[in-house]
Design a protein around this motif. Sequence first.
Motif, mmCIF file in Angstrom:
data_model
loop_
_atom_site.group_PDB
_atom_site.id
_atom_site.type_symbol
_atom_site.label_atom_id
_atom_site.label_comp_id
_atom_site.label_asym_id
_atom_site.label_seq_id
_atom_site.Cartn_x
_atom_site.Cartn_y
_atom_site.Cartn_z
ATOM 1 N N GLU A 4 -11.123 -46.060 -60.588
ATOM 2 C CA GLU A 4 -10.172 -44.523 -59.452
ATOM 3 C C GLU A 4 -10.574 -43.613 -60.011
ATOM 4 N N VAL A 5 -10.600 -42.506 -58.634
ATOM 5 C CA VAL A 5 -11.147 -41.126 -58.761
ATOM 6 C C VAL A 5 -9.467 -40.442 -59.246
ATOM 7 N N MET A 6 -9.823 -39.758 -60.463
ATOM 8 C CA MET A 6 -8.600 -39.121 -60.505
ATOM 9 C C MET A 6 -8.615 -37.224 -59.543
ATOM 10 N N THR A 7 -8.212 -36.574 -59.190
ATOM 11 C CA THR A 7 -7.941 -35.527 -58.472
ATOM 12 C C THR A 7 -7.275 -35.015 -59.478
ATOM 13 N N LEU A 8 -6.849 -33.361 -59.262
ATOM 14 C CA LEU A 8 -6.635 -32.674 -60.820
ATOM 15 C C LEU A 8 -5.033 -32.056 -59.920
ATOM 16 N N VAL A 9 -4.912 -32.812 -58.536
ATOM 17 C CA VAL A 9 -3.759 -32.052 -57.824
ATOM 18 C C VAL A 9 -3.223 -33.871 -58.699
ATOM 19 N N GLU A 10 -3.883 -35.255 -59.003
ATOM 20 C CA GLU A 10 -2.688 -35.689 -58.934
ATOM 21 C C GLU A 10 -3.563 -36.732 -60.993
ATOM 22 N N ALA A 24 8.985 -51.435 -73.667
ATOM 23 C CA ALA A 24 8.339 -49.707 -73.887
ATOM 24 C C ALA A 24 7.836 -49.569 -72.755
ATOM 25 N N LYS A 25 7.735 -48.371 -72.401
ATOM 26 C CA LYS A 25 6.817 -47.761 -71.533
ATOM 27 C C LYS A 25 5.939 -47.099 -71.920
ATOM 28 N N ILE A 26 4.376 -46.850 -71.425
ATOM 29 C CA ILE A 26 3.308 -46.375 -71.792
ATOM 30 C C ILE A 26 2.706 -45.685 -70.000
ATOM 31 N N ASN A 27 2.569 -44.134 -70.094
ATOM 32 C CA ASN A 27 2.225 -43.414 -69.029
ATOM 33 C C ASN A 27 0.459 -42.840 -69.457
ATOM 34 N N VAL A 28 -0.682 -43.098 -68.852
ATOM 35 C CA VAL A 28 -1.367 -43.146 -69.454
ATOM 36 C C VAL A 28 -2.631 -42.194 -68.155
ATOM 37 N N PHE A 29 -2.292 -40.720 -69.101
ATOM 38 C CA PHE A 29 -3.314 -40.146 -67.182
ATOM 39 C C PHE A 29 -3.960 -38.547 -68.611
ATOM 40 N N PHE A 30 -5.249 -38.423 -67.282
ATOM 41 C CA PHE A 30 -5.671 -36.959 -68.563
ATOM 42 C C PHE A 30 -5.184 -36.096 -68.356
ATOM 43 N N SER A 31 -4.589 -34.775 -69.299
ATOM 44 C CA SER A 31 -4.622 -33.980 -69.439
ATOM 45 C C SER A 31 -5.160 -32.821 -68.959
ATOM 46 N N THR A 32 -6.615 -32.701 -69.033
ATOM 47 C CA THR A 32 -7.112 -31.938 -67.865
ATOM 48 C C THR A 32 -9.133 -32.984 -68.172
ATOM 49 N N LEU A 33 -9.123 -32.472 -66.520
ATOM 50 C CA LEU A 33 -10.356 -32.972 -66.220
ATOM 51 C C LEU A 33 -11.711 -32.154 -67.153
ATOM 52 N N ASP A 34 -11.868 -31.434 -67.698
ATOM 53 C CA ASP A 34 -12.618 -30.584 -68.196
ATOM 54 C C ASP A 34 -13.225 -31.956 -69.364
ATOM 55 N N ARG A 35 -14.739 -32.047 -69.545
ATOM 56 C CA ARG A 35 -15.089 -32.717 -70.337
ATOM 57 C C ARG A 35 -16.494 -32.070 -71.351
ATOM 58 N N ARG A 82 -14.645 -31.691 -60.875
ATOM 59 C CA ARG A 82 -13.454 -31.992 -59.803
ATOM 60 C C ARG A 82 -12.500 -33.260 -59.906
ATOM 61 N N ASN A 83 -13.255 -34.614 -60.777
ATOM 62 C CA ASN A 83 -12.390 -35.535 -60.547
ATOM 63 C C ASN A 83 -13.400 -36.480 -61.791
ATOM 64 N N ALA A 84 -12.970 -37.271 -61.984
ATOM 65 C CA ALA A 84 -12.971 -37.990 -63.573
ATOM 66 C C ALA A 84 -13.267 -39.319 -62.849
ATOM 67 N N ASP A 85 -13.533 -40.559 -63.740
ATOM 68 C CA ASP A 85 -13.028 -42.452 -63.515
ATOM 69 C C ASP A 85 -12.524 -42.046 -65.010
ATOM 70 N N PHE A 86 -11.751 -43.148 -64.876
ATOM 71 C CA PHE A 86 -10.408 -43.286 -65.103
ATOM 72 C C PHE A 86 -11.069 -44.574 -66.368
ATOM 73 N N PRO A 87 -10.948 -44.475 -67.058
ATOM 74 C CA PRO A 87 -10.997 -45.561 -68.085
ATOM 75 C C PRO A 87 -10.316 -46.862 -68.192
#
Length: 405
Positions: A149-155, A342-353, A10-15
């Motif tokens: 930081e906690v990353m929820t599925l919605v965000e 340059a612009k860089i966006n880093v985020f989870f594609s899925t919370l499944d691990r 449901r959430n994941a620690d950001f790297p």
Amino acid sequence: MVNYRLESQRNADFPAVTICNMNRMKSEFEICLSSKSCDPNKPTSDGFGGGLTGTGPLVLPERRNYLSCSIQFKGDLNKPLGSAEKFLEKYSALSTSDRWRYGHQFDDLVEKCSFRGKSCEGFLSSFSNFQYGNCFTFNRFKGFSVLAEVMTLVESSKGLELVLNAEINQYIPISHTVGFRVVIHDASEEPNPEENGMNIIPGYETNILLRQMLTKRLPEPYKDKCVFYSKYKPFVGSQTLCMHACIQEYNYAECGCTEFSVLTQLGRRQCNIKNSTDVCCLDRVLNHLSVHGTNCECPLPCVSTYYNEISTRSMWPSKASFIKAKANSTKQDWKNYRTSHAKINVFFSTLDRTVYEQNPLFHESEIFSHLGGEFGLWLGLSLIALFELLEIFFYFIDHIIKSLR
């Protein structure tokens, strides 16, 4: 035995995310390499805290590209150094604080840094790298707590957003590539820009989509003999630091000096890159270790976190948005901006691990249970054989008695 499973979270620690400029030193400070009176007029403190780092385990040092025994000397011990070799010689003689002052500062490199819409400056730390100069890490391990930081599925699509400035007018001749070095790593591990990471070029918006993979290993007496580096003194935090120190021990024992671009102990002589004996000795040590391996006691960590990265890229910024955002700007201003930014966006594609977990084939309780079963089986067979012998003996006695009658 290794178990594989796919876990839904449901959430994941950001790297942790480490950013470096591909240019280690500003060209305006090149004069400082040869002038003792040079005053860069920059603060001596980096403002975040950090130290010198080097290359990864058995990765060829940058010195080998310019100053290897075979390339530099080739039998001519009096061969003059080229411009790249001279730069490395002078740069290696600088103190860590001077290397920091002569490199790209945070305000120079990072024009915008936000995490889920909020400024991420409070989550930043820094360190000086020999090959890439000043590097900055978002969400690095600090003390006994990880600022994840906690990353929820919605965000999940609202991760780390960076706008970077390469300052291409400040590049020195030894820097052949324009752009940035970005490393995605676990918050508790040391960043290793030379061995890991990706190059980001200016003029594009790069999306880095992450998927987490976890590997859990078993400590002694099992095969991997893993350790928790959070408690493994004196190399707390990283197997890489352990390997650095071990390789430098080989260098010092064989050559009486240490590789200047790799982390080393204070008080030990750094090898002279103009000295054929020192350079050739370092190369012999590295070649030997590459072929025969090391006796370094740096086992694998018991828990390793990796991030599978998928990157997508598109031109950035568009001419229309740039001209609208900046009044009185021209087409040439837009081109100049794209050349350096340059612009860089880093985020989870899925919370499944994905989780790979080592488990013992037999637990202690199972071992005793199996032993009991084996003893019971053999003991049962032995009793049956004993009764058979007694039966045969009685039949034999009975036959003798009947024959004597």
